[in-house]
Scaffold this active site. Structure first.
Site, short mmCIF file in Angstrom:
data_model
loop_
_atom_site.label_atom_id
_atom_site.label_comp_id
_atom_site.label_asym_id
_atom_site.label_seq_id
_atom_site.Cartn_x
_atom_site.Cartn_y
_atom_site.Cartn_z
N GLU A 54 -33.41 -19.85 23.18
CA GLU A 54 -32.77 -18.69 22.55
C GLU A 54 -31.55 -19.10 21.76
O GLU A 54 -31.26 -18.55 20.69
CB GLU A 54 -32.39 -17.65 23.61
CG GLU A 54 -31.81 -16.36 23.04
CD GLU A 54 -30.35 -16.44 22.65
OE1 GLU A 54 -29.96 -15.84 21.63
OE2 GLU A 54 -29.58 -17.13 23.36
N ASP A 65 -32.72 -21.48 28.32
CA ASP A 65 -32.00 -22.65 27.82
C ASP A 65 -30.50 -22.58 28.05
O ASP A 65 -29.93 -21.51 28.29
CB ASP A 65 -32.30 -22.86 26.33
CG ASP A 65 -31.90 -21.66 25.48
OD1 ASP A 65 -32.12 -20.52 25.93
OD2 ASP A 65 -31.38 -21.85 24.37
#
Length: 435
Positions: free
Chosen positions: A180, A122
């Site tokens: 994350e 991400d």
């Protein structure tokens, strides 16, 4: 210190290095493509499609759609595992009619091991300021923490291992994890069973790290990164005219007292041996200079390494807020969230990574053994389930102006680190599965 993981003789390490370095152009290409299409947590659809496309192209078994956008790839080694202490058993004598089959010694094959490799995918809600050909094409979203590099390294590792299955025993699971940066994709993936079928024996992961120069590596046993917790508090006072404070309960004064009092937690309530941080990052109150605000809002973060401190800060912060509000006649609303636990490395796996790093960085001077940060990582959830090691791979290059800190709108890193990351992973696979 003598390494408990002696240099492997299972593969030609010079051949490994040459093969991985030949992948460097592809690693850069993959990383830059991912950098141009950044996506926030649990929205990594384009990223997941790209990863799945590559895995399918290389004939790698994988599952998609785990915890929304996560992917798990499985690569099965073809080499027979070597047992350091092979076990033998006596096969029972069997009788077939009048003929007896004599006892024989049977060598039991050692259990095939499973090593997991984790990479996050991400990006962050940041507007990129870099003027590069591969800059983000998504307004307000940027890979400002190196996760594009992590994904590219994991892809390169998957490609290499698939092409060299004959060189390793056991199984490698490569986990491409969403979110994350928040709200956290590791735990949902664990809950979905990514550490099962086959069961993972150990896990490793890396973070490209602009706090270290290119060519260095940070690894340590124990706590590497801190637990991350957050809090929000709203103070309810009584507003009024700035010239008539006796008619009010000043929420700004109450908030100021709370901020000051919170600093005593680390200074006076936490053992000086235990590092910890309590930070109030936001404080909002008031609309005009001569109006006493009836409401003040604050939020902050807590960081610590010692797992024994879990639960302590939420209780102590609430006690302080309640005490100050009672003293000054205010009310409050308090919310506390424990996001990620501390990232704690297994001593044995940290030693494995360190022993590999001695070969990859080529000089012990490049290994930073006590590298720590109060930053947090949800890799911590994986490390709570199985032994593992998370480590930092230096990626900063001052000469190329590639040294901006993580989460900065001009963050970028020296892409030479990509091949080094693949080599670290491949050699860790060899050291763990073939030893």
């Amino acid at each position: 210190m003598v390494s408990t993981f002696p240099n492997s003789t299972n593969i030609d390490l010079s051949r490994v290095r040459l093969a991985i370095r030949s992948l460097q152009p592809q690693l850069v290409e993959w990383r830059r493509r991912l950098h141009q299409k950044p996506e926030l947590g649990f929205q990594e659809k384009l990223t997941a499609e790209f990863v799945s496309q590559k895995l399918q192209e290389w004939g790698i078994e994988h599952q998609t759609g785990i915890a929304e956008t996560g992917i798990v790839a499985i690569i099965r080694g073809e080499k027979q595992p070597e047992a350091s202490n092979p076990k033998s058993i006596d096969a029972s004598a069997a009788t077939y009619g009048s003929h007896s089959v004599s006892k024989r010694r049977v060598i039991q094959n050692p259990k095939s091991k499973v090593l997991a490799i984790r990479a996050d995918m991400d990006a962050l809600p940041i507007q990129e300021q870099n003027e590069v050909a591969y800059r983000s094409q998504h307004d307000g979203i940027m890979h400002a923490c190196g996760h594009d590099g992590h994904t590219a390294i994991a892809l390169g590792t998957a490609y290499y291992l698939q092409q060299h299955r004959q060189d390793f025993a056991g199984t490698v699971k490569i986990i491409f994890q969403p979110a994350e940066e928040g709200p956290g994709g590791a735990k949902p993936m664990i809950d979905a069973g990514v550490l099962k079928n086959p069961d993972v024996d150990a896990i490793i992961g890396l973070h490209l790290w602009n706090n270290l120069p290119l060519g260095t590596l940070g690894v340590r046993a124990g706590a590497l990164m801190a637990a991350v917790e957050t809090f929000n508090c709203t103070i309810f006072g009584k507003g009024g005219h700035g010239a008539m404070p006796h008619q009010t309960v000043d929420s700004v004064v109450v908030a100021a007292q709370i901020v000051n009092a919170l600093q005593t937690i680390v200074a006076r309530n936490v053992n000086p041996i235990d590092s910890a941080v309590v930070t109030v990052g936001e404080l909002h109150a008031g609309t005009k200079c001569n109006v006493i605000a009836d409401t003040a809002r604050m939020s902050g973060t807590v960081r610590y390494f010692n797992p024994a401190l879990q639960g302590f800060f939420s209780q102590r912060i609430k006690q302080i807020i309640a005490g100050v509000c009672q003293t000054l006649g205010a009310n409050y609303d308090f919310q506390y969230c424990e996001l990620y636990p501390a990232t704690i490395n297994d001593a044995g796996m940290a030693e494995l990574v360190r022993s590999v790093a001695e070969e990859v960085v080529e000089t012990p001077v490049g290994i930073v053994p006590e590298c720590q940060t109060m930053g947090g990582e949800d890799m911590s959830y994986f490390l709570q389930e199985v032994p593992g090691c998370y480590f930092f791979l230096g990626s900063a290059n001052q000469q190329k102006n590639l040294a901006y800190p993580h989460h900065h709108p001009r963050f970028d890193f020296d892409e030479t680190a990509l091949a080094m990351g693949v080599e670290m992973f491949v050699r860790c696979v060899d050291r763990f599965l073939n030893r």
